[in-house]
Scaffold this motif. Structure first.
Motif, PDB file in Angstrom:
ATOM      1  N   VAL A  79       0.846  -1.195   0.000  1.00 41.34           N
ATOM      2  CA  VAL A  79       0.000   0.000   0.000  1.00 41.34           C
ATOM      3  C   VAL A  79       0.881   1.246   0.000  1.00 41.34           C
ATOM      4  O   VAL A  79       2.039   1.206   0.426  1.00 41.34           O
ATOM      5  N   THR A  80       0.328   2.342  -0.483  1.00 41.28           N
ATOM      6  CA  THR A  80       1.053   3.612  -0.500  1.00 41.28           C
ATOM      7  C   THR A  80       1.012   4.256   0.879  1.00 41.28           C
ATOM      8  O   THR A  80       0.315   3.791   1.781  1.00 41.28           O
TER       9      THR A  80
ATOM     10  N   ALA B 223      -0.504   6.791   1.523  1.00 41.41           N
ATOM     11  CA  ALA B 223      -1.871   7.273   1.693  1.00 41.41           C
ATOM     12  C   ALA B 223      -2.850   6.142   1.968  1.00 41.41           C
ATOM     13  O   ALA B 223      -4.048   6.385   2.145  1.00 41.41           O
ATOM     14  N   GLY B 224      -2.351   4.897   1.981  1.00 41.98           N
ATOM     15  CA  GLY B 224      -3.203   3.760   2.303  1.00 41.98           C
ATOM     16  C   GLY B 224      -3.888   3.115   1.119  1.00 41.98           C
ATOM     17  O   GLY B 224      -4.691   2.198   1.282  1.00 41.98           O
ATOM     18  N   LYS B 225      -3.570   3.548  -0.115  1.00 39.94           N
ATOM     19  CA  LYS B 225      -4.160   2.950  -1.311  1.00 39.94           C
ATOM     20  C   LYS B 225      -3.252   1.844  -1.843  1.00 39.94           C
ATOM     21  O   LYS B 225      -2.079   1.755  -1.468  1.00 39.94           O
ATOM     22  N   ALA B 226      -3.795   1.008  -2.715  1.00 39.22           N
ATOM     23  CA  ALA B 226      -2.997  -0.077  -3.300  1.00 39.22           C
ATOM     24  C   ALA B 226      -1.827   0.516  -4.082  1.00 39.22           C
ATOM     25  O   ALA B 226      -2.006   1.412  -4.912  1.00 39.22           O
TER      26      ALA B 226
END
Length: 453
Positions: free
Chosen positions: A182-183, A185-188
């Protein structure tokens, strides 16, 4: 040590009092209930399984700590993951490029906050990342002053960081692999990002093997399939010679002066397949520019852009050896008459910097990637149709390099010669540009026919 053999176990349960998801492993030693909190249920169950196995073997449990004798003897005495990660970065600092330092650090920004015990008073994640990025992951003479909250976050990490030895456990490594997927920022995360961070974790653990922390790299034991990354050039980004000329002719029309100064830089990327950082460090002494016919560029250095905190000079641009080459190794690129003429006109109009560099701002500095990308997008809008402008066609200046290499391959230039001029190995060249090599099938089939006859 007060030992007892009276031990009972309960199921793992979710810790509802914690703000972030966590799980409790619960057991009872004598008359004393014990518990330990973990960030994932798998880690809690793995710990409880270890305790159960010790009880089945008839081990005594210490009433004070609640642990079996074997675990007390095996308490980790080595460095924490945080301590080893710091030393790993600093050992590589001297021999690494600025971008490599930054890439290593950002992988650790993902891993360090994830590989921790559930210690109370967990700090704000952004405070922790700033403390790492601006202080803890830099040499001492480059560290920024931290705020009180950031200092507290760093102290918490020093206390909470798992021991390096914990990365020998599959559950911990899977936690690490989840973190790099994950990044910030919490995204994939993108496939290339995940693969790059996994490679850094693997290399760090290789260093741990060298330091006798492990007998072999524990990451090699984990069955984990990384996301499939795109490693070939999309032909839709590649311009044909007519489109390239239209784009280059549009560049001087952008702005009052900047576009006119940048046309020759973009021309070097297209006609000589230079990387932008190679064009940025191109000097007059590197160029043979006859009045007619083909010329020659002998590349010596590149000038990549980095972040000041990661460069040796503290500046955003600094001269370095060529990519994938030894120090002082050069690369020769014959250049066509059209590029010779463009460079001669440029030098006549703008001269060269004191250090001989061709491409620089009016004040003598290096162009930032955002500056020349802005000019490029404006030129695309002028030269391309609305449909082409909204597509991926020549979306980045770097796509001019892809267009150059694709053109050479499709013109029938032997792959070893193309690789030599572009600064690739032959196998990487053919793999990366596989989808861009077309239009030669009939010609190749004819050659095979001639050979068979």
């Amino acid at each position: 040590m007060n030992i007892t053999y009276d031990v009972r176990f309960w199921e793992v349960r979710r810790n509802t009092s914690s703000k972030t998801p966590s799980y409790e492993a619960r057991w009872k030693v004598g008359h004393k209930p014990k518990s330990k909190t973990f960030r994932t249920k798998a880690l809690a169950e793995s710990f409880l399984s270890t305790l159960r196995e010790a009880a089945r073997k008839g081990e005594g449990f210490d009433i004070a700590t609640g642990l079996p004798v074997s675990m007390l003897q095996a308490e980790p005495s080595g460095p924490s993951f945080f301590e080893f990660a710091q030393s790993y970065l600093l050992r590589r600092w001297r021999t690494s490029a600025a971008r490599t330092r930054e890439t290593d650090a950002y992988a650790l920004l993902t891993l360090l906050p994830a590989l921790v015990a559930d210690v109370p008073a967990r700090p704000d994640l952004e405070d922790l990342r700033v403390a790492l990025r601006a202080h803890a992951l830099l040499p001492e003479d480059r560290r920024a002053k931290l705020t009180g909250d950031q200092e507290a976050a760093l102290r918490w990490l020093e206390k909470a960081s798992l021991p390096l030895s914990a990365l020998g456990e599959a559950a911990t490594l899977r936690l690490a692999l989840d973190a790099i997927s994950v990044t910030l920022a919490g995204k994939a995360a993108g496939a290339n990002t995940v693969r790059r961070k996994r490679a850094i974790l693997h290399h760090l653990l290789e260093q741990a093997v060298e330091h006798k922390a492990f007998t072999s790299n524990p990451l090699d034991e984990i069955k984990w399939t990384p996301p499939k990354a795109v490693t070939v050039i999309d032909p839709r980004t590649v311009v044909n010679p007519s489109q390239a000329r239209d784009l280059l002719d549009a560049v001087p029309k952008v702005g009052r002066k900047r576009g006119a100064r940048l046309k020759a830089l973009f021309a070097c990327i297209y006609y000589a397949a230079l990387r932008p950082e190679e064009a940025a460090d191109l000097r007059e002494k590197n160029c043979t520019l006859p009045e007619s016919g083909w010329g020659l560029i002998i590349l010596e250095r590149a000038r990549p852009q980095g972040t000041k905190r990661w460069t040796d000079s503290g500046e955003t641009h600094e001269s370095r050896r060529l990519k994938h080459r030894a120090d002082k190794e050069t690369r020769e690129i014959p250049i066509p008459p059209v590029l010779v003429a463009i460079l001669r006109e440029y030098i006549e109009a703008y001269g060269v910097a004191k250090d001989g560099r061709l491409f620089r701002t009016e004040t003598g500095g290096s162009y930032s990637s955002s500056a020349y990308s802005y000019v490029w997008q404006a030129a695309r809008k002028l030269a391309l149709t609305p449909a082409q402008f909204s597509s991926s066609l020549a979306a980045r200046p770097y796509d001019l390099r892809h267009a150059a290499v694709s053109l050479w391959l499709n013109a029938g230039v032997p792959a070893p010669e193309v690789a030599k001029r572009a600064g690739h190995s032959v196998d990487v060249l053919l793999r990366v540009y596989a989808k861009c090599i077309d239009g030669q099938q009939d010609h190749i089939n004819g050659k095979i026919n001639d050979a068979l006859e």
